[in-house]
Design an enzyme around this catalytic site. Structure first.
Site, short mmCIF file in Angstrom:
data_model
loop_
_atom_site.label_atom_id
_atom_site.label_comp_id
_atom_site.label_asym_id
_atom_site.label_seq_id
_atom_site.Cartn_x
_atom_site.Cartn_y
_atom_site.Cartn_z
CB SER A 1 -0.96 -0.04 1.18
OG SER A 1 -1.86 1.04 1.10
CG HIS A 2 0.14 3.62 3.26
ND1 HIS A 2 -0.80 2.62 3.33
CD2 HIS A 2 0.62 3.76 4.51
CE1 HIS A 2 -0.89 2.18 4.57
NE2 HIS A 2 -0.04 2.84 5.31
CG ASP B 1 -2.44 4.21 -1.57
OD1 ASP B 1 -3.19 4.15 -2.56
OD2 ASP B 1 -2.37 3.31 -0.71
CG ASP C 1 -2.62 -0.21 -2.72
OD1 ASP C 1 -2.45 0.90 -2.17
OD2 ASP C 1 -3.40 -1.07 -2.26
CG ASP D 1 -5.94 1.15 -1.29
OD1 ASP D 1 -4.99 1.96 -1.19
OD2 ASP D 1 -6.03 0.11 -0.61
NE ARG D 2 -3.96 4.23 3.10
CZ ARG D 2 -3.41 4.36 4.30
NH1 ARG D 2 -2.78 5.48 4.61
NH2 ARG D 2 -3.48 3.39 5.19
CE LYS E 1 -7.52 1.78 1.84
NZ LYS E 1 -7.41 1.34 3.24
C1 G1P Z 1 -4.06 1.56 8.39
C2 G1P Z 1 -5.21 2.52 8.49
C3 G1P Z 1 -6.52 1.81 8.18
C4 G1P Z 1 -6.41 1.14 6.80
C5 G1P Z 1 -5.17 0.26 6.75
C6 G1P Z 1 -4.97 -0.30 5.36
O1 G1P Z 1 -4.22 0.53 9.32
O2 G1P Z 1 -5.29 3.12 9.76
O3 G1P Z 1 -7.56 2.72 8.21
O4 G1P Z 1 -7.54 0.36 6.55
O5 G1P Z 1 -4.02 1.02 7.11
O6 G1P Z 1 -4.80 0.71 4.41
P1 G1P Z 1 -3.48 0.53 10.74
O7 G1P Z 1 -2.00 0.66 10.49
O8 G1P Z 1 -3.98 1.71 11.50
O9 G1P Z 1 -3.87 -0.79 11.37
ZN ZN Z 2 -3.27 1.51 -0.37
#
Ligand code: G1P
Ligand code: ZN
Length: 541
Positions: free
Chosen positions: A111-112, A275, A277, A279-280, A374
């Site tokens: 992801s990010h 981000d 991938d 989704d954000r 998302k």
């Molecule tokens: C974090 C974000 C959460 C999101 C997840 C995946 O998780 O807070 O909202 O769904 O990344 O993108 P966390 O690290 O808080 O468990």
């Molecule tokens: Zn992501």
């Protein structure tokens, strides 16, 4: 086909977003293979199944895909649908699974989190509805990682991931597809592209920061080529294995260059980022940053302006730490508002059951029932559709939200790489205090309710406990404490601060000052500094 003897390497528990580890861990001998075989075993095998496979293009993406394909072939899969070059955004995978009625999919991404040989990698399994695997499935996958003895892999050379069309690995078909086309078509079916095209043609300006990540090709194709946004609207639009050495998380800290543009002289009308991938999303108007919680509230209030949502919304859902701004909009619309634990998978059941149409999280995730993830670009396009219909600026839309429903000032403070024992001690300390908190005064605030969030899924009846500590104060303040489930090193403490303000003359304050009292109460209650040694957060969003 080979069957290779292996041993469980370590306990590999997939979190809310699949398994994330340092790239070097995934590259250890047999590690990826063990996890892929455990995933296949955990979903009762892939015999005769069709899987969608793709990732965000980070370092190791393509090599990992070659291994996954050879393993899927050896495990008897009928077909894999793969994004060209190994590229597919997370929402595009979700869509392809649904469109092609595949049995599931594998998404390669962290992801990010940054990518590269010294950064992070990840692998996630999504089921036939296009959404992240349920906890029952991830538990099964985890159980297999602790007992695995062999994995299966086909011999042979790498296939050419760049050539669109069909090829074979053993008796398994591999179809390489354009990663953008089907997704772009879906977006065109949801939104009024003609209206958005007219908006750009009228001189409306935008910057989209793809952050060197997966949305680059999608944004070029949709925003510039289809909707007519000026060339150069998309910044950092070529996916790079290390995301240009950056941190592909669309928030004011990591998307600072976009923020500088949006707050500078000659700022365009609209700014957005996505981000690693895809989704954000981050939304920012000219000199007007929109918190993700407020974005969800605005989209809920105005979604009916886009063709796909013209009949209104069935309901909405937000993760527990997300601000309660959307609750107020939902109430005024007379629709249901669900509060779920953090993580997108909890929205899946509600979407599948038709109980909600939109959902979102404070961490810059917003989506709808069009996929089961998302979706960053979807949120950007819904904003564009609303801007095109209302002809208002982002700042106007925000002012309108706040004057109608009050403003939920909101901020998240992250303390990263805290020693796990210390972080747990802080949470245990808070947990012990909970029963006696109601009615007490912390600093200048009086506690109304204090509990640890547990969620009873209204669709399947399952219960998820220990989903964060929440303390609601009289007068509209709230603080939530939870530990991240996605970090790859130590513990990350997240403190979510919120203060509702309804006085017309206090709707345009600096968020920090609006949140001062609740922040002081949070620090006092948690004894954060005494318990962890930390004073200031690493990241404030
Ligand atoms: C974090 C974000 C959460 C999101 C997840 C995946 O998780 O807070 O909202 O769904 O990344 O993108 P966390 O690290 O808080 O468990
Ligand atoms: Zn992501």
């Amino acid at each position: 086909m080979q069957t290779v003897r292996t041993d469980p390497i370590d306990g590999q528990k997939p979190g809310t977003s699949g398994l994330r580890k340092k790239t070097a861990v995934f590259k250890r001998p047999r590690y990826l293979e063990n996890y892929v075989q455990s995933t296949f075993d955990g979903i009762d095998g892939v015999q005769n199944k069709t899987l969608v496979v793709g990732g965000d293009g980070r370092f190791f993406n393509d090599a990992a895909i070659q291994i996954i394909l050879r393993m899927a072939a050896a495990n008897g899969a009928a077909k894999c649908i793969v994004g060209q070059g190994g590229i597919l955004s997370t929402p595009a995978v979700s869509h392809l699974i649904r469109l092609r009625k595949a049995d599931g999919g594998l998404i390669l991404s962290a992801s990010h989190n940054p990518g590269g040989p010294d950064a992070d990698f990840g692998l996630k399994y999504n089921g036939a509805n296009g959404g992240p695997a349920t906890e029952t499935v991830t538990d099964k996958i985890f159980a297999r990682t602790t007992e695995i003895e062999t994995y299966r892999i086909a011999a042979g050379d790498d296939i050419d991931l760049e050539r669109i069309g069909d090829t074979q690995i053993g008796s398994m078909q591999v179809e390489i597809v354009d990663p953008v086309a089907d997704y772009a078509e879906l977006m065109g079916s949801l939104f009024d592209f003609a209206k958005i095209r007219a908006l750009f043609a009228s001189g409306f300006t935008m910057r989209f920061d793809a952050m060197h990540a997966v949305t680059g090709p999608y944004a070029h194709a949709i925003l510039e080529d289809t909707l007519g946004a000026a060339k150069g609207t998309v910044m950092n639009g070529v996916p790079s294995p290390t995301f240009g050495g950056g941190h592909p998380d669309p928030n004011p800290i990591w998307a600072k260059s976009l923020m500088d543009i949006m707050y500078g002289a000659d700022a365009p009308d609209f700014g957005a980022a996505s981000d690693g991938d895809g989704d954000r999303n981050m939304i920012v108007g000219r000199g007007a940053y929109v918190t993700p919680s407020d974005s969800l509230a605005v989209l809920t209030a105005k979604a009916h302006l886009a063709p796909a949502y013209k009949d209104g919304l069935a309901g909405v859902a937000r993760s527990m730490p997300t601000s309660r701004a959307v609750d107020r909009v939902a109430e005024s619309l007379g629709i249901g508002c669900f509060e779920t634990p953090t993580g997108w998978k909890f929205f899946g059941n509600l979407l599948d059951a038709g109980k909600v149409t939109l959902c979102g999280e404070e961490s810059a995730g917003t989506g709808s029932d069009h996929v089961r993830e998302k979706d960053g670009l979807w949120a950007v396009l819904l904003w564009l559709n609303i801007l095109a219909e209302t002809k208002l600026s982002v700042a106007d839309l925000m002012a309108d939200l706040w004057s109608t429903h009050g403003r939920c000032y909101y901020s998240r403070h992250d303390y990263e790489e805290v020693e796990s024992e210390k972080a747990n001690a802080m949470v245990d300390g808070l947990r012990a205090k909970l029963p006696s908190l109601a009615g007490s005064t912390i600093g200048k605030l009086r506690v109304e309710t204090a509990d640890e969030f547990a969620y009873d899924d209204p669709v399947d009846g399952s219960r998820s406990s220990n989903q964060g500590i929440r303390i609601v104060f009289k007068g509209g303040a709230r603080v939530v404490f939870r530990l991240s489930g996605t970090g790859t090193q130590g513990a990350t403490i997240r403190i979510y601060l919120e203060q509702l303000v309804t006085d017309a003359d206090r709707l345009h304050m600096e968020p920090e000052s609006a949140l001062e009292m609740v922040r002081a109460a949070a620090l006092q209650l948690s004894e954060l500094t005494a318990k962890t040694g930390w004073v200031d957060p690493d990241v404030v969003t």
